[in-house]
Motif scaffolding. Sequence first.
Motif, PDB file in Angstrom:
ATOM      1  N   LEU A   1       0.803  -1.220   0.000  1.00  0.00           N
ATOM      2  CA  LEU A   1       0.000   0.000   0.000  1.00  0.00           C
ATOM      3  C   LEU A   1       0.837   1.272   0.000  1.00  0.00           C
ATOM      4  N   LEU A   2       1.981   1.250   0.670  1.00  0.00           N
ATOM      5  CA  LEU A   2       2.763   2.475   0.840  1.00  0.00           C
ATOM      6  C   LEU A   2       4.110   2.438   0.139  1.00  0.00           C
ATOM      7  N   HIS A   3       4.358   1.377  -0.645  1.00  0.00           N
ATOM      8  CA  HIS A   3       5.600   1.311  -1.429  1.00  0.00           C
ATOM      9  C   HIS A   3       6.826   1.371  -0.515  1.00  0.00           C
ATOM     10  N   ASP A   4       6.653   0.886   0.718  1.00  0.00           N
ATOM     11  CA  ASP A   4       7.715   0.890   1.733  1.00  0.00           C
ATOM     12  C   ASP A   4       8.227   2.293   2.054  1.00  0.00           C
ATOM     13  N   GLU A   5       7.389   3.297   1.787  1.00  0.00           N
ATOM     14  CA  GLU A   5       7.765   4.663   2.153  1.00  0.00           C
ATOM     15  C   GLU A   5       7.623   4.842   3.665  1.00  0.00           C
ATOM     16  N   GLU A   6       8.296   5.840   4.200  1.00  0.00           N
ATOM     17  CA  GLU A   6       8.317   6.051   5.650  1.00  0.00           C
ATOM     18  C   GLU A   6       6.908   6.259   6.197  1.00  0.00           C
ATOM     19  N   CYS A   7       6.625   5.605   7.312  1.00  0.00           N
ATOM     20  CA  CYS A   7       5.322   5.770   7.962  1.00  0.00           C
ATOM     21  C   CYS A   7       5.423   5.311   9.415  1.00  0.00           C
ATOM     22  N   GLU A   8       4.427   5.719  10.204  1.00  0.00           N
ATOM     23  CA  GLU A   8       4.285   5.203  11.566  1.00  0.00           C
ATOM     24  C   GLU A   8       3.455   3.923  11.507  1.00  0.00           C
ATOM     25  N   GLN A   9       3.744   2.979  12.403  1.00  0.00           N
ATOM     26  CA  GLN A   9       2.997   1.721  12.454  1.00  0.00           C
ATOM     27  C   GLN A   9       2.589   1.431  13.889  1.00  0.00           C
ATOM     28  N   ILE A  10       1.295   1.172  14.081  1.00  0.00           N
ATOM     29  CA  ILE A  10       0.789   0.884  15.428  1.00  0.00           C
ATOM     30  C   ILE A  10      -0.112  -0.342  15.372  1.00  0.00           C
ATOM     31  N   PHE A  11       0.104  -1.241  16.317  1.00  0.00           N
ATOM     32  CA  PHE A  11      -0.670  -2.489  16.421  1.00  0.00           C
ATOM     33  C   PHE A  11      -1.304  -2.491  17.802  1.00  0.00           C
ATOM     34  N   LEU A  12      -2.615  -2.223  17.866  1.00  0.00           N
ATOM     35  CA  LEU A  12      -3.298  -2.142  19.152  1.00  0.00           C
ATOM     36  C   LEU A  12      -3.977  -3.467  19.504  1.00  0.00           C
ATOM     37  N   PRO A  13      -3.991  -3.827  20.782  1.00  0.00           N
ATOM     38  CA  PRO A  13      -4.673  -5.064  21.190  1.00  0.00           C
ATOM     39  C   PRO A  13      -6.182  -4.875  21.236  1.00  0.00           C
ATOM     40  N   SER A  14      -6.907  -5.977  21.318  1.00  0.00           N
ATOM     41  CA  SER A  14      -8.366  -5.920  21.385  1.00  0.00           C
ATOM     42  C   SER A  14      -8.808  -5.385  22.747  1.00  0.00           C
ATOM     43  N   PRO A  15      -9.858  -4.566  22.778  1.00  0.00           N
ATOM     44  CA  PRO A  15     -10.361  -4.053  24.061  1.00  0.00           C
ATOM     45  C   PRO A  15     -11.241  -5.068  24.798  1.00  0.00           C
ATOM     46  N   PHE A  16     -11.620  -6.136  24.111  1.00  0.00           N
ATOM     47  CA  PHE A  16     -12.527  -7.106  24.708  1.00  0.00           C
ATOM     48  C   PHE A  16     -11.771  -8.112  25.567  1.00  0.00           C
ATOM     49  N   ASP A  17     -12.433  -8.588  26.600  1.00  0.00           N
ATOM     50  CA  ASP A  17     -11.894  -9.683  27.402  1.00  0.00           C
ATOM     51  C   ASP A  17     -11.840 -10.923  26.517  1.00  0.00           C
ATOM     52  N   ARG A  18     -10.642 -11.429  26.287  1.00  0.00           N
ATOM     53  CA  ARG A  18     -10.523 -12.541  25.337  1.00  0.00           C
ATOM     54  C   ARG A  18     -11.198 -13.815  25.828  1.00  0.00           C
ATOM     55  N   GLU A  19     -11.504 -13.856  27.125  1.00  0.00           N
ATOM     56  CA  GLU A  19     -12.196 -15.042  27.645  1.00  0.00           C
ATOM     57  C   GLU A  19     -13.647 -15.103  27.165  1.00  0.00           C
ATOM     58  N   HIS A  20     -14.146 -13.991  26.598  1.00  0.00           N
ATOM     59  CA  HIS A  20     -15.512 -14.006  26.053  1.00  0.00           C
ATOM     60  C   HIS A  20     -15.594 -14.862  24.788  1.00  0.00           C
ATOM     61  N   LEU A  21     -14.442 -15.120  24.175  1.00  0.00           N
ATOM     62  CA  LEU A  21     -14.409 -15.911  22.946  1.00  0.00           C
ATOM     63  C   LEU A  21     -13.760 -17.266  23.216  1.00  0.00           C
ATOM     64  N   ASP A  22     -14.539 -18.328  23.045  1.00  0.00           N
ATOM     65  CA  ASP A  22     -13.979 -19.682  23.097  1.00  0.00           C
ATOM     66  C   ASP A  22     -13.403 -19.984  21.715  1.00  0.00           C
ATOM     67  N   LEU A  23     -12.089 -19.959  21.602  1.00  0.00           N
ATOM     68  CA  LEU A  23     -11.425 -20.133  20.314  1.00  0.00           C
ATOM     69  C   LEU A  23     -10.760 -21.503  20.251  1.00  0.00           C
ATOM     70  N   TYR A  24     -11.141 -22.271  19.253  1.00  0.00           N
ATOM     71  CA  TYR A  24     -10.594 -23.615  19.069  1.00  0.00           C
ATOM     72  C   TYR A  24      -9.934 -23.712  17.694  1.00  0.00           C
ATOM     73  N   VAL A  25      -8.824 -24.414  17.651  1.00  0.00           N
ATOM     74  CA  VAL A  25      -8.141 -24.700  16.398  1.00  0.00           C
ATOM     75  C   VAL A  25      -8.121 -26.209  16.210  1.00  0.00           C
ATOM     76  N   HIS A  26      -8.887 -26.697  15.247  1.00  0.00           N
ATOM     77  CA  HIS A  26      -8.957 -28.140  14.964  1.00  0.00           C
ATOM     78  C   HIS A  26      -7.987 -28.439  13.826  1.00  0.00           C
ATOM     79  N   HIS A  27      -6.865 -29.097  14.166  1.00  0.00           N
ATOM     80  CA  HIS A  27      -5.845 -29.358  13.149  1.00  0.00           C
ATOM     81  C   HIS A  27      -5.806 -30.829  12.743  1.00  0.00           C
TER      82      HIS A  27
END
Length: 764
Positions: free
Chosen positions: A544-570
């Motif tokens: 998207l930005l052609h690797d040009e200079e930019c700020e990058q921010i990765f924010l966590p979810s505001p929700f309590d993750r225990e509200h989601l029962d997440l299963y990975v069936h492999h």
Amino acid sequence: MMIIRKGIKEVVSYVYQQGDLNLEYFQANRAQYGTEVHQVIQDQYLDEECEVYLEHILSLDEHEIHLSGRMDLLLERDGRWIVGEIKSTTRKLEVIEENDRPAHYAQAKMYAYLLLCQHLDWEEITLRLIYCDLEGINQRCFDQIYTKEMLEPFVQETLRIYLDWYLILLRSMELKLKTAKTLQFPFGDFRAYQRELSGAVYQCVKQKKRLLLRAPTGIGKTMGTIFPSIKALTEHEQKIFYLTAKTIGRSVAEKAFDTCLANGWQAKVTTITAKEKICLMDEVKCDPSYCSYAKGYFDRINEATKDLFESEQLFNRDRIVSYAKKHSVCPFEYSLAMASISDAVIGDYNYMFDPRAYLRRFFDEPSPHIALIDEAHNLYDRACDMYSASLTKAPIQELKRLFKDRHKPLAKVLGALNLKFIEYRHELEEKKVYDLFKDDIDKVFLTKIQSLLDALEKYLYRHPETEYKPQLMNLYFDCHQFLRISDYYNDSFRVRYERSGIEVKISLICLNPSLYLSEKMERVRSSILFSATLHPLSYYHTVLLHDEECEQIFLPSPFDREHLDLYVHHGISTKYKQRDQTLAPLISTIYQVTRNQQGNYLVFFPSYQYLEMVYEAYKELIDDEQRLLKQEREMDESAREAFLDSFQANSSETLVAFAVLGGVFSEGIDLIGNRLIGSIIVGVGLPQINPLTEQRRLYFEEAFKKGYLYAYLYPGFNKVMQAVGRVIRTNEDSGIVMMIDERYIEPTYLSLFPYEWQHAKFLK
């Protein structure tokens, strides 16, 4: 005393615009033709007589008005001074009368008056209006002689009309800035991480930076980006552009802006709706002989604009349509006119990025504007389409047949281009392939397209009422687009040749549009790209930005993750060759998940084919125990709404709905509360292997040594993240998600699991 700086063209264009709205074939390239015609005419004169810059200061009431502009021609002939104004036209020159377009004289009159103010020894000046055809060959001239005294009432009246309107705009812009400073966050307290989000946006705008922002659902991205952008406004004509890929995104943005307006921000906000969706006629045909809203549009648009501007703050689709009907103006062009005088504009990506549709008035030159780009994970695919184009053989061959005896010059250029298609078909046949990609464009092919474009232009100009006008215009636009995209062609493009029977299709395919996206973003003060699934950020930084200079921010979810029962069936493979043998355990797993708690579930599949295969088997398994629903291959808006309406809160039965991963139901929908209590994602979402995706893989491998990741794995994982995000939409929501595929336990996939997935339980 207020100092006002304005271009003469801007003043005159507002006060004296008149006539019909006509967006037919020649209008698509009108500015280019106008420039070329000016050059043809100006080549007949000395350089110092052409494009002569003029500026002068006039006083009106309590205002000091600095006017400037460039005259097409300023000539001295036998002691007589002449201001020349060149006008290209598609009208027949012999039917033009001297005063049938008063607006054409207005600009020259303004220049003439300023010259007479500067040169007090000039007793009079000649205005020469030069009409010429689109080739600049045939001309017709009209001369009028004026003194300063003759022009003064005209200039005074022109400036007074313009200033009355400009001062309305100026007061509004000043109020926008004043109330932006005092605006408080509309909801009192920020949500979790929303303050960090808003602070980052504010600082990036202030510091003229770009921001890549991964902000999960629930943080409040829309208000979290709009509010700090309002607070960061500093200039009168500075605008906020909120750009998104889907209608739902525009609706959410409208609501957020409306909330800010209700809380004291005094500003004007326009939503631009696609022409096809807002047109009031049965057929989208911008021809004044057909459309009453186009007939005389420019005679009425000033009053229509003033009425809406002074009556409302939010110019949404319904209000645009209502006032368009009241004033009998085209609602789409009306919305563009309102956007020009608004403080915020909501619309599709293409109004900033698409070379066919971007709003040149805002994005051709560097500006102080702020671009908020919502759901930015969609921008790569959309931009690839924007910078691609294609031509097919069939319409060219058919028109060649129709014009063989009607117009031999046109038939000849159609035939020449048709021969190139036949040549390409023979090449494909000799190589025994149906699909072929090449690195370089055939320059001869482009030359023949240009010849056809010129021939179509001349024919349509001379035969405006031809019965074949729709076919000719469609071909004209296709050729025009193909040549336009060829101007962007570089090593991130490929030429694609396809054959099916006798049909041949030639396409210019963009594999990496980041250079052109980045160039557009350079023209605004700050670009904020955000999404819940902008992950990994390094991938989007490249595409998207052609690797040009930019700020990058990765924010966590505001929700309590225990509200989601997440299963990975492999323990189940969903790979194409193993789907038959894993069908039974797959439908059994779906049943086990959906039988435990009554409610509504979504099951996502990587393709319609796989969806239908599992749907039929599952229907046999559960009989009438559950209610089943499936996404159809073709669904109009009412069918999609009916699908979503099936997800009722507090359902008295279990609904299991089958949908396609990456489709309309896997992102951008809000099924809050217990309208959706679970999702099952079958597969890892990899794009289907096809010639185009393989070209992307080869390109990204050669350019970045990340072919498989960029063409397959990351786009697929984004779809999975979108589907997972459907279940928990608010702090009160809870539910279950099961991801089914053996590949999820591979290190590459595990490394992509965000923080809010770290509690996932793995099953086999």
